[in-house]
Write a protein that holds these residues in place. Structure first.
Motif, PDB file in Angstrom:
ATOM      1  N   PHE A  14     -17.472  97.607  14.097  1.00  0.00           N
ATOM      2  CA  PHE A  14     -16.631  97.576  15.289  1.00  0.00           C
ATOM      3  C   PHE A  14     -16.944  98.751  16.218  1.00  0.00           C
ATOM      4  CE2 PHE A  14     -13.296  94.340  15.497  1.00  0.00           C
ATOM      5  CZ  PHE A  14     -13.546  93.653  14.323  1.00  0.00           C
ATOM      6  N   LEU A  15     -17.052  99.930  15.627  1.00  0.00           N
ATOM      7  CA  LEU A  15     -17.269 101.133  16.441  1.00  0.00           C
ATOM      8  C   LEU A  15     -18.556 101.004  17.257  1.00  0.00           C
ATOM      9  CD1 LEU A  15     -16.241 104.113  16.942  1.00  0.00           C
ATOM     10  CD2 LEU A  15     -17.987 104.788  15.307  1.00  0.00           C
ATOM     11  N   LEU A  16     -19.652 100.701  16.558  1.00  0.00           N
ATOM     12  CA  LEU A  16     -20.938 100.613  17.253  1.00  0.00           C
ATOM     13  C   LEU A  16     -21.029  99.328  18.073  1.00  0.00           C
ATOM     14  CD1 LEU A  16     -23.156 101.987  14.357  1.00  0.00           C
ATOM     15  CD2 LEU A  16     -22.539 103.160  16.466  1.00  0.00           C
ATOM     16  N   GLY A  17     -20.435  98.260  17.568  1.00  0.00           N
ATOM     17  CA  GLY A  17     -20.476  96.987  18.291  1.00  0.00           C
ATOM     18  C   GLY A  17     -19.795  97.058  19.638  1.00  0.00           C
ATOM     19  N   ILE A  18     -18.742  97.847  19.728  1.00  0.00           N
ATOM     20  CA  ILE A  18     -18.003  97.965  20.991  1.00  0.00           C
ATOM     21  C   ILE A  18     -18.655  98.984  21.924  1.00  0.00           C
ATOM     22  CG2 ILE A  18     -15.849  98.886  21.962  1.00  0.00           C
ATOM     23  CD1 ILE A  18     -14.409  97.558  19.561  1.00  0.00           C
ATOM     24  N   TRP A  19     -19.106 100.094  21.363  1.00  0.00           N
ATOM     25  CA  TRP A  19     -19.494 101.224  22.212  1.00  0.00           C
ATOM     26  C   TRP A  19     -20.982 101.397  22.436  1.00  0.00           C
ATOM     27  CZ3 TRP A  19     -16.206 103.212  25.375  1.00  0.00           C
ATOM     28  CH2 TRP A  19     -14.849 103.149  25.073  1.00  0.00           C
ATOM     29  N   TRP A  20     -21.792 100.570  21.795  1.00  0.00           N
ATOM     30  CA  TRP A  20     -23.230 100.766  21.940  1.00  0.00           C
ATOM     31  C   TRP A  20     -23.907  99.396  21.996  1.00  0.00           C
ATOM     32  CZ3 TRP A  20     -27.285 101.822  17.761  1.00  0.00           C
ATOM     33  CH2 TRP A  20     -28.467 102.312  18.348  1.00  0.00           C
ATOM     34  N   SER A  21     -24.380  99.031  23.168  1.00  0.00           N
ATOM     35  CA  SER A  21     -24.950  97.677  23.308  1.00  0.00           C
ATOM     36  C   SER A  21     -26.263  97.513  22.544  1.00  0.00           C
ATOM     37  CB  SER A  21     -25.161  97.352  24.797  1.00  0.00           C
ATOM     38  OG  SER A  21     -25.952  98.350  25.397  1.00  0.00           O
ATOM     39  N   ASP A  22     -26.912  98.617  22.181  1.00  0.00           N
ATOM     40  CA  ASP A  22     -28.163  98.501  21.418  1.00  0.00           C
ATOM     41  C   ASP A  22     -27.926  98.245  19.931  1.00  0.00           C
ATOM     42  OD1 ASP A  22     -29.355  98.972  23.772  1.00  0.00           O
ATOM     43  OD2 ASP A  22     -30.075 100.981  23.319  1.00  0.00           O
ATOM     44  N   SER A  23     -26.692  98.325  19.528  1.00  0.00           N
ATOM     45  CA  SER A  23     -26.377  98.002  18.132  1.00  0.00           C
ATOM     46  C   SER A  23     -26.665  96.511  17.936  1.00  0.00           C
ATOM     47  CB  SER A  23     -24.894  98.307  17.895  1.00  0.00           C
ATOM     48  OG  SER A  23     -24.405  97.563  16.829  1.00  0.00           O
ATOM     49  N   ASN A  24     -27.565  96.204  17.005  1.00  0.00           N
ATOM     50  CA  ASN A  24     -27.994  94.804  16.875  1.00  0.00           C
ATOM     51  C   ASN A  24     -27.849  94.263  15.454  1.00  0.00           C
ATOM     52  OD1 ASN A  24     -30.028  95.985  15.476  1.00  0.00           O
ATOM     53  ND2 ASN A  24     -31.599  95.715  17.044  1.00  0.00           N
ATOM     54  N   LYS A  25     -28.300  93.026  15.300  1.00  0.00           N
ATOM     55  CA  LYS A  25     -28.121  92.366  13.999  1.00  0.00           C
ATOM     56  C   LYS A  25     -28.800  93.114  12.846  1.00  0.00           C
ATOM     57  CE  LYS A  25     -30.031  88.234  12.929  1.00  0.00           C
ATOM     58  NZ  LYS A  25     -30.201  86.770  12.996  1.00  0.00           N
ATOM     59  N   PRO A  26     -30.098  93.463  12.961  1.00  0.00           N
ATOM     60  CA  PRO A  26     -30.718  94.177  11.836  1.00  0.00           C
ATOM     61  C   PRO A  26     -30.004  95.501  11.528  1.00  0.00           C
ATOM     62  CG  PRO A  26     -32.397  93.431  13.389  1.00  0.00           C
ATOM     63  CD  PRO A  26     -31.079  93.199  14.041  1.00  0.00           C
ATOM     64  N   GLY A  27     -29.556  96.184  12.582  1.00  0.00           N
ATOM     65  CA  GLY A  27     -28.822  97.437  12.374  1.00  0.00           C
ATOM     66  C   GLY A  27     -27.527  97.181  11.617  1.00  0.00           C
ATOM     67  N   ALA A  28     -26.827  96.122  12.012  1.00  0.00           N
ATOM     68  CA  ALA A  28     -25.566  95.783  11.351  1.00  0.00           C
ATOM     69  C   ALA A  28     -25.799  95.463   9.877  1.00  0.00           C
ATOM     70  CB  ALA A  28     -24.916  94.587  12.051  1.00  0.00           C
ATOM     71  N   ILE A  29     -26.883  94.721   9.625  1.00  0.00           N
ATOM     72  CA  ILE A  29     -27.190  94.365   8.224  1.00  0.00           C
ATOM     73  C   ILE A  29     -27.481  95.644   7.426  1.00  0.00           C
ATOM     74  CG2 ILE A  29     -28.883  93.215   6.727  1.00  0.00           C
ATOM     75  CD1 ILE A  29     -29.127  91.072   8.995  1.00  0.00           C
ATOM     76  N   ALA A  30     -28.293  96.534   8.022  1.00  0.00           N
ATOM     77  CA  ALA A  30     -28.628  97.782   7.318  1.00  0.00           C
ATOM     78  C   ALA A  30     -27.371  98.592   7.017  1.00  0.00           C
ATOM     79  CB  ALA A  30     -29.597  98.599   8.169  1.00  0.00           C
TER      80      ALA A  30
ATOM     81  N   ASP B 225     -19.936  86.923  16.346  1.00  0.00           N
ATOM     82  CA  ASP B 225     -20.322  86.784  17.749  1.00  0.00           C
ATOM     83  C   ASP B 225     -21.114  87.982  18.256  1.00  0.00           C
ATOM     84  OD1 ASP B 225     -18.823  84.496  17.639  1.00  0.00           O
ATOM     85  OD2 ASP B 225     -18.058  84.779  19.684  1.00  0.00           O
ATOM     86  N   ARG B 226     -20.608  89.168  17.940  1.00  0.00           N
ATOM     87  CA  ARG B 226     -21.239  90.384  18.474  1.00  0.00           C
ATOM     88  C   ARG B 226     -22.642  90.577  17.881  1.00  0.00           C
ATOM     89  NH1 ARG B 226     -24.008  93.624  19.611  1.00  0.00           N
ATOM     90  NH2 ARG B 226     -23.725  95.789  20.294  1.00  0.00           N
ATOM     91  N   TYR B 227     -22.789  90.169  16.618  1.00  0.00           N
ATOM     92  CA  TYR B 227     -24.100  90.361  15.978  1.00  0.00           C
ATOM     93  C   TYR B 227     -24.864  89.044  15.843  1.00  0.00           C
ATOM     94  CZ  TYR B 227     -22.427  95.074  15.295  1.00  0.00           C
ATOM     95  OH  TYR B 227     -21.952  96.340  15.529  1.00  0.00           O
ATOM     96  N   TYR B 228     -24.414  88.056  16.646  1.00  0.00           N
ATOM     97  CA  TYR B 228     -25.098  86.756  16.780  1.00  0.00           C
ATOM     98  C   TYR B 228     -25.686  86.265  15.458  1.00  0.00           C
ATOM     99  CZ  TYR B 228     -28.618  90.368  17.790  1.00  0.00           C
ATOM    100  OH  TYR B 228     -29.387  91.493  17.751  1.00  0.00           O
ATOM    101  N   SER B 229     -24.805  86.187  14.456  1.00  0.00           N
ATOM    102  CA  SER B 229     -25.305  85.775  13.137  1.00  0.00           C
ATOM    103  C   SER B 229     -24.202  85.080  12.345  1.00  0.00           C
ATOM    104  CB  SER B 229     -25.789  87.013  12.375  1.00  0.00           C
ATOM    105  OG  SER B 229     -25.906  86.718  11.009  1.00  0.00           O
ATOM    106  N   GLN B 230     -24.479  83.855  11.948  1.00  0.00           N
ATOM    107  CA  GLN B 230     -23.517  83.137  11.100  1.00  0.00           C
ATOM    108  C   GLN B 230     -23.422  83.803   9.730  1.00  0.00           C
ATOM    109  OE1 GLN B 230     -21.696  81.531  13.160  1.00  0.00           O
ATOM    110  NE2 GLN B 230     -21.674  79.557  12.119  1.00  0.00           N
ATOM    111  N   THR B 231     -24.564  84.333   9.266  1.00  0.00           N
ATOM    112  CA  THR B 231     -24.559  84.989   7.950  1.00  0.00           C
ATOM    113  C   THR B 231     -23.640  86.207   7.982  1.00  0.00           C
ATOM    114  OG1 THR B 231     -26.851  84.345   7.797  1.00  0.00           O
ATOM    115  CG2 THR B 231     -26.076  85.899   6.146  1.00  0.00           C
ATOM    116  N   LEU B 232     -23.774  86.996   9.055  1.00  0.00           N
ATOM    117  CA  LEU B 232     -22.907  88.177   9.148  1.00  0.00           C
ATOM    118  C   LEU B 232     -21.444  87.782   9.303  1.00  0.00           C
ATOM    119  CD1 LEU B 232     -24.901  90.775  11.270  1.00  0.00           C
ATOM    120  CD2 LEU B 232     -24.204  90.948   8.896  1.00  0.00           C
ATOM    121  N   ARG B 233     -21.217  86.653   9.993  1.00  0.00           N
ATOM    122  CA  ARG B 233     -19.837  86.160  10.112  1.00  0.00           C
ATOM    123  C   ARG B 233     -19.283  85.875   8.709  1.00  0.00           C
ATOM    124  NH1 ARG B 233     -17.376  83.463  14.278  1.00  0.00           N
ATOM    125  NH2 ARG B 233     -19.369  83.018  15.262  1.00  0.00           N
ATOM    126  N   ALA B 234     -20.112  85.192   7.898  1.00  0.00           N
ATOM    127  CA  ALA B 234     -19.671  84.855   6.540  1.00  0.00           C
ATOM    128  C   ALA B 234     -19.466  86.123   5.713  1.00  0.00           C
ATOM    129  CB  ALA B 234     -20.713  83.952   5.876  1.00  0.00           C
TER     130      ALA B 234
END
Lengths: 556, 250
Positions: free
Chosen positions: A464-480, A136-145
């Motif tokens: 979790f850390l960046l997803g909660i505390w930094w709204s600019d944390s996004n999907k490409p960042g999460a993947i990286a 949900d936070r990274y709006y990605s089904q792939t990341l969910r999986a």
């Protein structure tokens, strides 16, 4: 197949070979009293599981969100106090002295991070599983999986040590082969988890906590009393045991106190037991820091721990349940080093032989001439500790499989009945995989569990850390971040497994030391966080509805 | 890309509401205390530590050269034998290290026995080794009697009193075969083994006692855990009072 079976048999040889040492005599054969205690406790768990069994998916995943903060704290503690805490921590201190305290600090200090950085916010986010949050936070089904797969891998890695602990205790109680002990113990814990689900598990965890802590403390009171230390508070009384081990106890001062083999309560000076990063232990300052750090950030990234916050009604309850949970955990963690200290002196005579470190808690009670039924209760406590954690892990893993992979990715129209079936199939599959790995007996329980922490620290913690505390944390960042954390984890674990099978890879010693399998998160987690931040900064903004949700629901 | 210029933006380091500011300050303080308490103390231990030898290591260093060259007298051999026993009493040693130490000890005992009696001593040790290999229970009376006899006979050779823990270990570590000569392997590896087990990182923080503990041990095993619970408790109390003050309801 025969080859595999033969290999498994070879792995169990250290447990079955016979020699006239105290160690083999401590093992003995089938022990009736302890077996009755163990079976009674297991039957109790199953009955409670049936009584409070899951009625629907909400019950199965999150116990209907009706657990109080003290109750949830006990469940957190019980869920947390695994075979690694009950058996493994004393083993690590018995084997490597002060180095073992890095595990004590790591497995408790992480709760501070978890509380002040995440607990309340996770509850406010309002998802069922770690993968749910990531998807949900990274709006990605792939990341969910991917999150679900990581959660499953962490649960498996964590469970391996627990199955090892269950195997050791079943072996000790029943006098059976280690391999059979793991298989039987694994089957029992699987049956129990399938019957009960999370609601039964949560109720059981509260009962398990009481059994774990009482069974752990009683022998300690007896040991400190018997060997003439301050027994009213053994957690303080054992300080003199540590100092005596350091200075040595001459025969003249043993006061005719003896262990169960008649050896005097005496020891040559053993400063290596308590001195920091002593050369005798082969452990260094870097390893101490790396283990403590990795375990602490791993704590804040473990799916089955994070999942506990979904079962309390409010964010405030989530926060207070951490305080209660940590206090309940510390009661055991203040006590565990005492077993190692007594074990060190009671097993100092060479005739005792080489003891299986992971069973040192039970051996210490035996060597201290504690009544066999109380030692049996202690062993049952060890099994309870492993059971409570394994059931929580299997639920977390199966939730990831059924909820995050099956329903959210594979079959969004699945009926609740099918979803529950998928969860149960996932549980069975995980238990089978864990059993096979546990039979390989790769390392000490505490070390195997530490692998799961580093894995969580490199992958889920940054999300979790960046997803909660930094709204600019996004999907490409999460993947990286996941890619970097995943690569570091893969390198470390590949070198570890290769080393176990005698294969030497390039720069083996270098990687083995700096990226050890128990503490690779000290390098992996910061790199993953940096990659996550850099890529997020360079790519498209997080969607408005997610930023809005963070502000209005999570941080309001 | 700069994504920070809109109203729906959250950054831990740039809080925009009174609650977020208060929370940020609280978290920073608690994390700082947590970090310094854990890692600061370990770094301090590292800075203050000094390699400190046990008395046995000092004795070993004093006599090693003469023992190695074969010129050691009876007193030097006794000191050497006692030093090796000090390490053999530690249960951390590896099987390879034990073999080296057993060689050193067995050879020393042999050297301290006058020549005509050496063969007899070797026979006694061999006899004890065979009993040790054959028994199934270490409380076997025959085995215990032999062990006590051997200990009583050999302890005085090393200058060990019957009150010394090492006298109990002595018979278990002797080997008739290993007593023949001090091997080159032993000559090469023994100093490192002795240093590994008899020199420790000590400082005022490890030598000072608190509630019976070495202070550093108390701090890490007991105090830090109390501190963690305290930080968590204080954080929850502060958060509750902050939420009350700002009328925030979960």
């Amino acid at each position: 197949m025969k080859k595999i079976y033969f290999s498994l048999l070879l792995l169990t040889i250290p447990f079955t070979s016979f020699a006239a040492t105290g160690a083999t005599q401590l093992e003995g054969s089938f022990k009736v009293g302890p077996a009755v205690i163990l079976i009674t406790i297991l039957v109790l768990f199953v009955l409670v599981g049936i009584l409070f069994r899951a009625k629907d998916t909400t019950d199965f995943y999150a116990a209907g969100r009706g657990i109080s903060k003290v109750g949830s704290g006990m469940a957190i503690a019980s869920n947390w106090m695994s075979a690694a805490s009950f058996l493994g921590m004393a083993a690590l201190m018995y084997g490597s002295g002060y180095h073992g305290l890095a595990y004590v600090v790591g497995w408790t200090g992480g709760y501070v991070l978890l509380l002040i950085l995440m607990a309340g916010q996770i509850r406010k986010y309002g998802k069922y599983t770690a993968a749910d949050f990531i998807g949900d936070r990274y709006y990605s089904q792939t990341l969910r999986a991917v999150g679900a797969i990581i959660a499953i891998l962490i649960s498996i890695s964590y469970c391996v040590g627990q199955f090892g602990g269950i195997g050791l205790m079943f072996k000790w109680v029943m006098g059976i082969d280690y391999a059979w002990a793991v298989i039987i113990g694994g089957a029992v814990v699987l049956a129990y988890t399938l019957i009960s689900g999370m609601l039964g598990v949560t109720k059981n965890m509260q009962i398990q906590y009481v059994i774990i802590i009482v069974s752990f403390l009683i022998p300690l009171f007896i040991l400190t009393f018997k060997f003439d230390y301050f027994w009213l508070l053994p957690q303080v009384g054992y300080g003199s045991v540590v100092s005596d081990a350091v200075a040595g106890i001459p025969l003249a001062e043993s006061q005719q106190l003896v262990n169960s083999f008649g050896h005097d309560f005496a020891i040559v000076p053993t400063p290596e037991y308590a001195m920091p990063w002593d050369p005798a232990t082969g452990k260094t300052f870097y390893q101490w820091i790396a283990i403590a750090f990795s375990l602490m950030i791993g704590t804040a990234g473990l799916p089955h721990v994070i999942q506990r916050f979904y079962v309390v009604p409010k964010a405030r309850d989530a926060r207070w349940s951490v305080v209660w949970g940590l206090f309940f955990i510390c009661v055991l963690y203040w006590s565990a080093p005492a077993y190692a200290a007594f074990g060190k002196i009671l097993s100092a005579h060479p005739e005792v032989g080489t003891l299986a470190k992971d069973a040192i808690v039970v051996y210490t009670a035996q060597l201290g001439n504690v009544h066999p039924l109380i030692v049996g209760f202690l062993a049952a406590g060890g099994v309870s500790a492993a059971f409570s954690t394994v059931s929580g892990l299997l639920v977390a893993g199966s939730s990831a499989f059924a909820h995050d992979l099956y329903v959210k990715v594979i079959n969004p129209n699945a009926k609740p009945k099918n979803q529950l079936l998928a969860a149960r199939l996932g549980t069975i599959l995980m238990a089978m995989i864990v059993t096979v790995i546990a039979l390989a007996n790769l390392a000490l329980i505490g070390q195997l569990v530490a692998v799961a922490f580093s894995l969580a620290g490199c992958t889920i913690f940054p999300l979790f850390l960046l997803g909660i505390w930094w709204s600019d944390s996004n999907k490409p960042g999460a993947i990286a971040g996941l890619v970097v954390g995943g690569i570091i984890s893969a390198i470390s674990l590949s070198y570890f497994v290769a080393g176990k099978y005698g294969v030497t890879l390039p720069m083996h010693d270098f990687v083995d030391y700096w990226l050890g399998a128990w503490y690779f998160a000290i390098i992996g987690a910061p790199l993953a966080i940096i990659a996550h931040i850099v890529v997020s900064k360079m790519t498209k903004q997080t969607p408005l509805e997610i930023r809005k949700f963070l502000i209005e629901k999570v941080h309001s | 890309m700069d994504n920070s210029n809109d109203e729906y933006h959250i950054s831990f380091f740039k809080p925009t509401t009174p609650q977020a500011v208060a929370n940020r300050n609280m978290v920073v303080w608690f994390v700082l205390i947590w970090f310094v308490a854990i890692f600061g103390f370990q770094i301090l231990l590292r800075i203050l530590e000094k390699p400190t030898p046990e008395p046995s290591f000092i004795s070993f260093e004093k006599v090693w050269e003469s023992v190695k060259s074969g010129s050691a007298g009876e007193t030097e051999l006794q000191e050497f034998g006692r030093a090796t026993l000090s390490v053999l009493g530690k249960i951390m040693i590896t099987p390879e290290e034990r073999t080296t130490l057993d060689n050193a000890l067995s050879w020393t005992v042999s050297q301290l026995t006058i020549d005509p009696l050496r063969a007899e001593l070797a026979e006694k040790i061999r006899d004890f080794e065979s009993i040790k290999a054959s028994i199934t229970d270490i409380s076997d009376p025959g085995y215990i009697a032999k062990k006590v006899d051997l200990s009583s006979e050999l302890s005085p050779k090393l200058g060990l009193s019957q009150n010394d823990v090492r006298s109990k270990i002595l018979p278990l570590e002797l080997s008739a075969d290993l007593g023949v000569s001090l091997t080159e392997e032993t000559k090469n590896t023994l100093p490192a083994i002795m240093k590994k087990y008899l020199v420790h990182n000590q400082s005022v923080l490890t030598d000072f006692k608190f509630l019976g503990f070495p202070f550093h041990y108390f701090y890490t095993a007991i105090f830090l855990l109390i501190l963690f619970v305290g930080i968590c408790w204080l954080y929850c109390v502060k958060t509750d009072s902050l939420n009350k003050r700002l009328n925030i309801v979960d």
